[in-house]
Design an enzyme around this catalytic site. Structure first.
Site, PDB file in Angstrom:
ATOM      1  N   CYS A 292       0.796  -1.222   0.000  1.00 28.79           N
ATOM      2  CA  CYS A 292       0.000   0.000   0.000  1.00 28.79           C
ATOM      3  C   CYS A 292       0.831   1.275   0.000  1.00 28.79           C
ATOM      4  O   CYS A 292       0.525   2.221  -0.724  1.00 28.79           O
ATOM      5  CB  CYS A 292      -0.989  -0.011   1.155  1.00 28.79           C
ATOM      6  SG  CYS A 292      -0.256  -0.032   2.807  1.00 28.79           S
ATOM      7  N   HIS A 351      -3.122   1.268   6.720  1.00 31.60           N
ATOM      8  CA  HIS A 351      -3.292   1.253   5.273  1.00 31.60           C
ATOM      9  C   HIS A 351      -3.006   2.657   4.761  1.00 31.60           C
ATOM     10  O   HIS A 351      -3.381   3.649   5.395  1.00 31.60           O
ATOM     11  CB  HIS A 351      -4.709   0.827   4.878  1.00 31.60           C
ATOM     12  CG  HIS A 351      -4.932   0.810   3.395  1.00 31.60           C
ATOM     13  ND1 HIS A 351      -4.072   0.168   2.532  1.00 31.60           N
ATOM     14  CD2 HIS A 351      -5.890   1.377   2.610  1.00 31.60           C
ATOM     15  CE1 HIS A 351      -4.499   0.321   1.286  1.00 31.60           C
ATOM     16  NE2 HIS A 351      -5.598   1.061   1.310  1.00 31.60           N
ATOM     17  N   ASP A 374      -7.371   5.697  -3.864  1.00 37.08           N
ATOM     18  CA  ASP A 374      -6.622   4.532  -3.387  1.00 37.08           C
ATOM     19  C   ASP A 374      -6.247   3.661  -4.573  1.00 37.08           C
ATOM     20  O   ASP A 374      -7.103   3.182  -5.309  1.00 37.08           O
ATOM     21  CB  ASP A 374      -7.480   3.735  -2.398  1.00 37.08           C
ATOM     22  CG  ASP A 374      -6.668   2.729  -1.594  1.00 37.08           C
ATOM     23  OD1 ASP A 374      -5.529   2.441  -1.991  1.00 37.08           O
ATOM     24  OD2 ASP A 374      -7.177   2.231  -0.573  1.00 37.08           O
TER      25      ASP A 374
END
Length: 570
Positions: A292, A351, A374
């Site tokens: 991530c 995250h 994202d």
């Protein structure tokens, strides 16, 4: 004089050549990094000799003609073309007229100086212009006919978004934040757990040689029409999809297995430059591997390079809601063991995603500003692995019906559930949402931009621990980490009616360790007298020892400093 003698004389012929057509001999875009164009457009830090400018802003150029320009009889205009099929109606073929006075907020050009055969033009561009690489030509016309100056790659114009232009959708009204979120090429990305927040330095390198070309290559590789590249919402959505690789051969291949043979471990990266250059050099072959924070670091580089303000954001205890139920559910059987086929939802100990800044004319008023995006491939959106841009204002107010992907982002920082519920642990997810502070290396907590303070009923975040059988036995166990990093898996069951005094030694878990190692402790039990069940989870990361390096001043001081920086990033 004799009759047959021819007199001596000399004939002189004078030929006067006049240029019938008005032709362009050369174009000077004034591309110097220290010149007015590059400095005024805040593009003087881009490496190379490309002419990089921002839309909605004036720039200057000189044109050398075959003869002096006569405004009464001569005509001249500029043309810009981008994409494989330039079209005027799609704004990928731009005709820039010569006008007497500039008005602004549109494509136009005016003569501001004339020096014999040379013309100095001042050119305005539209604040909604398509970004990308344009070919420049100059068309002339006079009483003797038209002429065209053939496009030269050296005169190509690279157009970017413009946070300094009020008419641009990405406009920011503070120079400090523009310096941080557009021009800063180094930053910090946070990781760990909410009680043990770590930070890594990341080299965005958006101005490095070859990075702009790589970013434009990503847009081209997406297969989207250049006519849509003037819309900041659309461009962010394209980049969100293209930075991951599952369905479009994007920049990075994700890997959470712990086995990174055949590629680079995600923790080994300390910046985006090497990744983007490798992707471009290898003609779109995904780079191995990312997680991530790597996806977020690359997105930051690409968007800042294109002129869209962007920052990486870390959410601690981040929920992954796979069924858009706005809850994060943990299913256990009668022995308090996880029911794997039902446990698709998870809570990651952290995250990382991105915020980008833009107006949202496609949404109701009040939803502009920071938008969540994202690129980590989790769920598909309209058929592609991407997420956002989701308005933070909409996410904060629970307006999950607004595009794009507001329900998913809402559930990442809020988790609110059928089955038989045995325990609801509140205030679990969405803690210490963090990004680098403007103008310093301090951590800035921006949780309040994403959610209201805990305690407001409609904004409570919690995790549902659910079982499908009763009664339960009282047991304590260490379970599989739900952090998506798969850092641990072993279980120890203890039946007891007394207080626990238990420790875990390194030898018990050393063979399970992978990058970003973290442990999740799950504690559950049942009170015999009341049959009441309690369950909770706690995550903590394994901290590596401090590394202390002492370096003396030597001829290799610069290399030593670079080595220290790389070591500290690991």
């Amino acid at each position: 004089m004799k009759a047959n003698k021819v007199p001596d004389f000399t004939l002189s012929y004078i030929f006067v050549f006049t240029e019938l057509l008005l032709k362009v001999r050369s174009i000077n875009l004034m591309k110097s990094k220290s010149g007015e164009n590059r400095t005024e457009h805040h593009t003087n830090r881009y490496h190379g000799d490309d002419f990089v400018i921002r839309r909605g802003q004036n720039f200057q150029l000189w044109i050398t003609l075959s003869r002096p320009f006569n405004p009464n009889t001569d005509k001249l205009h500029l043309e810009l073309k981008t994409g494989p099929l330039p079209t005027v109606s799609k704004e990928t073929h731009v005709i820039i007229p010569l006008v007497e006075a500039l008005e602004g907020n549109r494509w136009e050009a005016a003569v501001v100086a004339q020096d014999d055969k040379r013309l100095n033009l001042s050119v305005n561009s539209s604040p909604s212009a398509v970004i990308g690489r344009y070919q420049l030509t100059v068309e002339t016309n006079c009483a003797n006919g038209p002429a065209s100056f053939t496009a030269d790659p050296a005169n190509d114009i690279y157009m970017l978004f413009n946070p300094w232009c009020e008419g641009d959708t990405v406009f920011m009204d503070s120079e400090d934040v523009r310096q941080e979120y557009v021009l800063n090429d180094v930053g910090r990305i946070y990781y760990g757990t909410e009680n043990q927040i770590g930070a890594r330095t990341w080299n965005y390198g958006q101005f490095d040689n070859g990075i702009l070309a790589a970013c434009l290559y990503i847009l081209e590789k997406s297969g989207t029409l250049p006519s849509g590249w003037g819309d900041s919402v659309n461009v962010v959505r394209i980049i969100s999809a293209m930075v991951n690789s599952p369905d479009d051969q994007g920049v990075l291949e994700g890997n959470w297995s712990g086995d990174y043979s055949g590629g680079t471990s995600p923790t080994a990266w300390s910046g985006s430059v090497e990744i983007l250059k490798a992707y471009h050099k290898n003609k779109g072959s995904p780079v191995k591997y990312g997680q991530c924070w790597v996806f977020a670091g690359v997105v930051t580089t690409v968007l800042r390079c294109l002129g869209i303000p962007c920052r990486p954001v870390t959410n601690f205890n981040s929920a992954h809601d796979t069924d858009v139920s706005l809850t994060t559910d943990v299913y256990l059987d009668e022995n308090l063991e996880p029911i794997d086929h039902l446990n698709a939802d998870s809570i990651w100990n952290f995250h990382v995603w991105n915020d980008c800044w833009m107006a949202r004319p496609d949404l109701p008023p009040g939803n502009g500003g920071w938008q969540a995006v994202d690129a980590t491939p989790q769920e598909t959106s309209q058929g592609s692995y991407r997420c956002g841009p989701a308005s933070l204002a909409a996410v904060r107010n629970g307006q999950v019906y607004l595009k794009y992907d507001c329900p998913f982002v809402f559930a990442e920082k809020n988790a609110n559930g059928t089955f038989t519920q045995i325990y609801s642990e509140k205030k679990t997810v969405g803690h210490y949402i963090s990004t680098k502070a403007v103008g310093s290396d301090e951590r800035n907590d921006i949780t309040d931009l994403y959610k209201y303070p805990e305690g407001i009923p409609e904004q409570n975040a919690h995790t549902d621990i659910i079982t499908d059988h009763q009664p339960l036995s009282k047991k304590f166990f260490i379970n599989h980490s739900a952090t998506f990093f798969n850092v641990m898996f072993f279980a120890m069951f203890l039946d007891t009616e007394t207080a626990l005094d238990w420790s875990l030694e390194y030898k018990d878990y050393k063979d399970q360790l992978v990058d970003q190692a973290a442990l999740m402790l799950t504690l559950s039990g049942r009170v015999r007298e009341t049959q009441q069940v309690q369950a909770t989870q706690f995550s903590f990361r394994l901290r590596t020892p401090d590394l202390i390096i002492k370096a003396s001043k030597t001829a290799h001081q610069e290399n030593t400093a670079l080595l220290i920086r790389r070591l500290c990033n690991r």
